[in-house]
Design a protein around this motif. Structure first.
Motif, PDB file in Angstrom:
ATOM      1  N   ASP A  23      13.911  12.433  20.118  1.00 19.50           N
ATOM      2  CA  ASP A  23      14.192  13.256  18.936  1.00 19.50           C
ATOM      3  C   ASP A  23      14.010  12.475  17.627  1.00 19.50           C
ATOM      4  O   ASP A  23      14.291  12.994  16.546  1.00 19.50           O
ATOM      5  N   THR A  24      13.545  11.226  17.718  1.00 22.05           N
ATOM      6  CA  THR A  24      13.269  10.427  16.520  1.00 22.05           C
ATOM      7  C   THR A  24      11.761  10.307  16.353  1.00 22.05           C
ATOM      8  O   THR A  24      11.072   9.746  17.208  1.00 22.05           O
ATOM      9  N   THR A  25      11.233  10.836  15.265  1.00 16.70           N
ATOM     10  CA  THR A  25       9.784  10.863  15.070  1.00 16.70           C
ATOM     11  C   THR A  25       9.295   9.862  14.029  1.00 16.70           C
ATOM     12  O   THR A  25       8.089   9.662  13.886  1.00 16.70           O
ATOM     13  N   ASP A  26      10.215   9.242  13.271  1.00 19.12           N
ATOM     14  CA  ASP A  26       9.799   8.282  12.253  1.00 19.12           C
ATOM     15  C   ASP A  26      10.136   6.863  12.702  1.00 19.12           C
ATOM     16  O   ASP A  26      10.891   6.658  13.652  1.00 19.12           O
ATOM     17  N   GLY A  27       9.546   5.889  12.011  1.00 19.73           N
ATOM     18  CA  GLY A  27       9.795   4.517  12.427  1.00 19.73           C
ATOM     19  C   GLY A  27       9.424   3.498  11.369  1.00 19.73           C
ATOM     20  O   GLY A  27       8.649   3.762  10.448  1.00 19.73           O
ATOM     21  N   LEU A  28       9.999   2.306  11.525  1.00 16.45           N
ATOM     22  CA  LEU A  28       9.716   1.165  10.654  1.00 16.45           C
ATOM     23  C   LEU A  28       9.437  -0.048  11.529  1.00 16.45           C
ATOM     24  O   LEU A  28      10.302  -0.507  12.272  1.00 16.45           O
ATOM     25  N   PHE A  29       8.207  -0.546  11.447  1.00 18.35           N
ATOM     26  CA  PHE A  29       7.781  -1.722  12.197  1.00 18.35           C
ATOM     27  C   PHE A  29       7.846  -2.940  11.287  1.00 18.35           C
ATOM     28  O   PHE A  29       7.415  -2.884  10.131  1.00 18.35           O
ATOM     29  N   LYS A  30       8.369  -4.057  11.807  1.00 18.24           N
ATOM     30  CA  LYS A  30       8.476  -5.284  11.019  1.00 18.24           C
ATOM     31  C   LYS A  30       7.987  -6.487  11.816  1.00 18.24           C
ATOM     32  O   LYS A  30       8.150  -6.544  13.037  1.00 18.24           O
ATOM     33  N   LEU A  31       7.416  -7.434  11.085  1.00 21.41           N
ATOM     34  CA  LEU A  31       7.044  -8.732  11.651  1.00 21.41           C
ATOM     35  C   LEU A  31       7.470  -9.827  10.692  1.00 21.41           C
ATOM     36  O   LEU A  31       7.193  -9.749   9.486  1.00 21.41           O
ATOM     37  N   ARG A  32       8.156 -10.839  11.224  1.00 19.68           N
ATOM     38  CA  ARG A  32       8.497 -12.026  10.456  1.00 19.68           C
ATOM     39  C   ARG A  32       8.472 -13.222  11.411  1.00 19.68           C
ATOM     40  O   ARG A  32       8.307 -13.069  12.618  1.00 19.68           O
ATOM     41  N   PHE A  33       8.637 -14.414  10.858  1.00 13.81           N
ATOM     42  CA  PHE A  33       8.627 -15.620  11.676  1.00 13.81           C
ATOM     43  C   PHE A  33       9.935 -16.392  11.497  1.00 13.81           C
ATOM     44  O   PHE A  33      10.458 -16.493  10.386  1.00 13.81           O
ATOM     45  N   THR A  76       5.650   1.590   7.673  1.00 15.93           N
ATOM     46  CA  THR A  76       6.526   2.733   7.915  1.00 15.93           C
ATOM     47  C   THR A  76       5.705   3.987   8.187  1.00 15.93           C
ATOM     48  O   THR A  76       4.710   4.251   7.512  1.00 15.93           O
ATOM     49  N   TYR A  77       6.100   4.718   9.224  1.00 20.49           N
ATOM     50  CA  TYR A  77       5.483   6.017   9.485  1.00 20.49           C
ATOM     51  C   TYR A  77       6.585   7.075   9.473  1.00 20.49           C
ATOM     52  O   TYR A  77       7.717   6.837   9.877  1.00 20.49           O
ATOM     53  N   ARG A  93       0.849  -1.171   0.000  1.00 20.84           N
ATOM     54  CA  ARG A  93       0.000   0.000   0.000  1.00 20.84           C
ATOM     55  C   ARG A  93       0.897   1.237   0.000  1.00 20.84           C
ATOM     56  O   ARG A  93       1.827   1.341   0.795  1.00 20.84           O
ATOM     57  N   LYS A  94       0.580   2.168  -0.926  1.00 19.15           N
ATOM     58  CA  LYS A  94       1.339   3.411  -1.042  1.00 19.15           C
ATOM     59  C   LYS A  94       0.439   4.632  -0.878  1.00 19.15           C
ATOM     60  O   LYS A  94       0.801   5.716  -1.312  1.00 19.15           O
ATOM     61  N   VAL A  95      -0.721   4.429  -0.263  1.00 13.93           N
ATOM     62  CA  VAL A  95      -1.736   5.469  -0.071  1.00 13.93           C
ATOM     63  C   VAL A  95      -2.127   6.060  -1.428  1.00 13.93           C
ATOM     64  O   VAL A  95      -1.875   7.223  -1.738  1.00 13.93           O
ATOM     65  N   LYS A  96      -2.744   5.207  -2.250  1.00  8.05           N
ATOM     66  CA  LYS A  96      -3.271   5.601  -3.550  1.00  8.05           C
ATOM     67  C   LYS A  96      -4.780   5.402  -3.558  1.00  8.05           C
ATOM     68  O   LYS A  96      -5.324   4.606  -2.797  1.00  8.05           O
ATOM     69  N   SER A  97      -5.477   6.124  -4.449  1.00  7.88           N
ATOM     70  CA  SER A  97      -6.935   6.092  -4.465  1.00  7.88           C
ATOM     71  C   SER A  97      -7.484   4.701  -4.778  1.00  7.88           C
ATOM     72  O   SER A  97      -8.566   4.341  -4.311  1.00  7.88           O
ATOM     73  N   ALA A 134       1.785  10.515  10.635  1.00  9.21           N
ATOM     74  CA  ALA A 134       1.729  10.478   9.176  1.00  9.21           C
ATOM     75  C   ALA A 134       2.409   9.185   8.738  1.00  9.21           C
ATOM     76  O   ALA A 134       3.497   8.857   9.222  1.00  9.21           O
ATOM     77  N   PHE A 135       1.749   8.426   7.870  1.00  4.91           N
ATOM     78  CA  PHE A 135       2.370   7.186   7.386  1.00  4.91           C
ATOM     79  C   PHE A 135       2.293   7.135   5.870  1.00  4.91           C
ATOM     80  O   PHE A 135       1.479   7.818   5.241  1.00  4.91           O
ATOM     81  N   GLN A 136       3.144   6.296   5.301  1.00  2.68           N
ATOM     82  CA  GLN A 136       3.311   6.318   3.852  1.00  2.68           C
ATOM     83  C   GLN A 136       3.245   4.956   3.183  1.00  2.68           C
ATOM     84  O   GLN A 136       2.898   4.873   2.009  1.00  2.68           O
ATOM     85  N   TYR A 137       3.598   3.901   3.896  1.00  2.00           N
ATOM     86  CA  TYR A 137       3.862   2.668   3.159  1.00  2.00           C
ATOM     87  C   TYR A 137       3.679   1.456   4.053  1.00  2.00           C
ATOM     88  O   TYR A 137       4.026   1.477   5.233  1.00  2.00           O
ATOM     89  N   LEU A 138       3.109   0.387   3.482  1.00  3.67           N
ATOM     90  CA  LEU A 138       3.131  -0.918   4.130  1.00  3.67           C
ATOM     91  C   LEU A 138       3.198  -1.981   3.041  1.00  3.67           C
ATOM     92  O   LEU A 138       2.735  -1.766   1.916  1.00  3.67           O
ATOM     93  N   ARG A 139       3.799  -3.107   3.394  1.00  7.11           N
ATOM     94  CA  ARG A 139       3.910  -4.178   2.401  1.00  7.11           C
ATOM     95  C   ARG A 139       4.158  -5.510   3.077  1.00  7.11           C
ATOM     96  O   ARG A 139       4.623  -5.576   4.220  1.00  7.11           O
ATOM     97  N   ILE A 140       3.855  -6.567   2.337  1.00  5.84           N
ATOM     98  CA  ILE A 140       4.237  -7.922   2.706  1.00  5.84           C
ATOM     99  C   ILE A 140       5.089  -8.445   1.555  1.00  5.84           C
ATOM    100  O   ILE A 140       4.689  -8.400   0.384  1.00  5.84           O
ATOM    101  N   SER A 141       6.273  -8.923   1.887  1.00  6.55           N
ATOM    102  CA  SER A 141       7.216  -9.357   0.871  1.00  6.55           C
ATOM    103  C   SER A 141       7.837 -10.687   1.269  1.00  6.55           C
ATOM    104  O   SER A 141       7.680 -11.163   2.403  1.00  6.55           O
ATOM    105  N   ARG A 142       8.557 -11.277   0.342  1.00 10.98           N
ATOM    106  CA  ARG A 142       9.301 -12.510   0.634  1.00 10.98           C
ATOM    107  C   ARG A 142      10.650 -12.450  -0.061  1.00 10.98           C
ATOM    108  O   ARG A 142      10.822 -11.777  -1.086  1.00 10.98           O
ATOM    109  N   PHE A 143      11.622 -13.166   0.509  1.00  7.68           N
ATOM    110  CA  PHE A 143      12.961 -13.237  -0.074  1.00  7.68           C
ATOM    111  C   PHE A 143      13.158 -14.653  -0.583  1.00  7.68           C
ATOM    112  O   PHE A 143      13.100 -15.621   0.169  1.00  7.68           O
TER     113      PHE A 143
END
Length: 236
Positions: free
Chosen positions: A159-169, A121-122, A44-48, A222-231
């Motif tokens: 003093d850090t206002t942004d962040g990246l949250f991750k979940l994996r198994f 990510t926010y 998701r990239k916050v698109k209509s 404010a947030f911008q992006y979320l995704r589920i990916s695989r390597f």
């Protein structure tokens, strides 16, 4: 005499065969080496086209104030970000705003969670101890509701206002990270958080909720992006 002619003819034939140009030997091509890479299963990239749905609520607040002033949001599709802001009217006020997006059938990966990674990510967050910053995910069999606010307050410098949250198994155990640091969430009943790896998979969606409980302190994200990916390797 016949024997001499036969020997002479044989010598000529051998000479002709030996002078014939050998056909070039064709070597087999080396197999193409394929390296593992990242593949996006859902994003998701916050698109209509992503179908974001807003929800707002306000309790015990100034009745003369419009809910859009108490719990506001912006879905900026042209620039690809979402904003959520809470401005409670007084210390008895409880306000919240939620943004939700559902996942389409073709966005549900055929791979199991042992191969998947979830990222959110926010770019900004501010709040206090009365604020809740809840991420809710239903994807395949995994379901969770997790309040990031106390985790941010504990783990991330002011003093850090942004962040990246991750979940994996790993080995069937969930690994949670915030800005590259692992943490163990409290999923007790008292915490209000929830985690389940035996979900039905019938409803697949993501929600982010900003809530302020009995406080006059504002909260913002404010947030911008979320995704589920695989390597791994591309399917043949």
């Amino acid at each position: 005499m016949n024997i001499a002619k036969l020997l002479f003819s044989s010598l000529i034939l051998i000479s002709i065969i030996s002078c014939k140009e050998d056909e070039p030997f064709e070597y087999l091509e080396d197999p193409i080496e394929v390296d593992p890479t990242w593949f996006t299963e859902m994003e998701r990239k916050v698109k209509s086209v992503e179908g974001w749905v807003p929800m707002q609520s306000a309790d015990n607040c100034d009745p003369n104030m419009n809910i859009h002033n108490l719990a506001s949001y912006e879905l900026n599709y042209s620039r690809g970000f979402a904003v959520m802001q809470l401005l409670p009217s007084d210390s008895t006020c409880t306000v919240s705003v939620t943004l939700e997006t559902e996942f389409k059938e073709n966005e549900i990966s055929e791979f199991g969670w042992d191969e998947l990674n979830f990222e959110y990510t926010y770019s900004e967050y501010s709040g206090d101890s009365s604020s809740k910053y809840i991420l809710s995910l239903n994807y395949k069999n995994v379901e969770f509701d997790l309040d990031l606010a106390p985790i941010i307050a504990k783990m991330i410098p002011e003093d850090t206002t942004d962040g990246l949250f991750k979940l994996r198994f790993e080995s069937d155990l969930p690994i949670f990270e915030l800005n590259g640091k692992s943490f163990d969430p409290d999923f007790s009943e008292e915490s209000g958080n929830y985690f389940n790896v035996d979900g039905s998979g019938m409803q697949n969606y993501f929600q982010v909720t900003l809530e302020s409980v009995n406080s006059s302190v504002s909260a913002y994200t404010a947030f911008q992006y979320l995704r589920i990916s695989r390597f791994g390797l591309e399917e043949s």
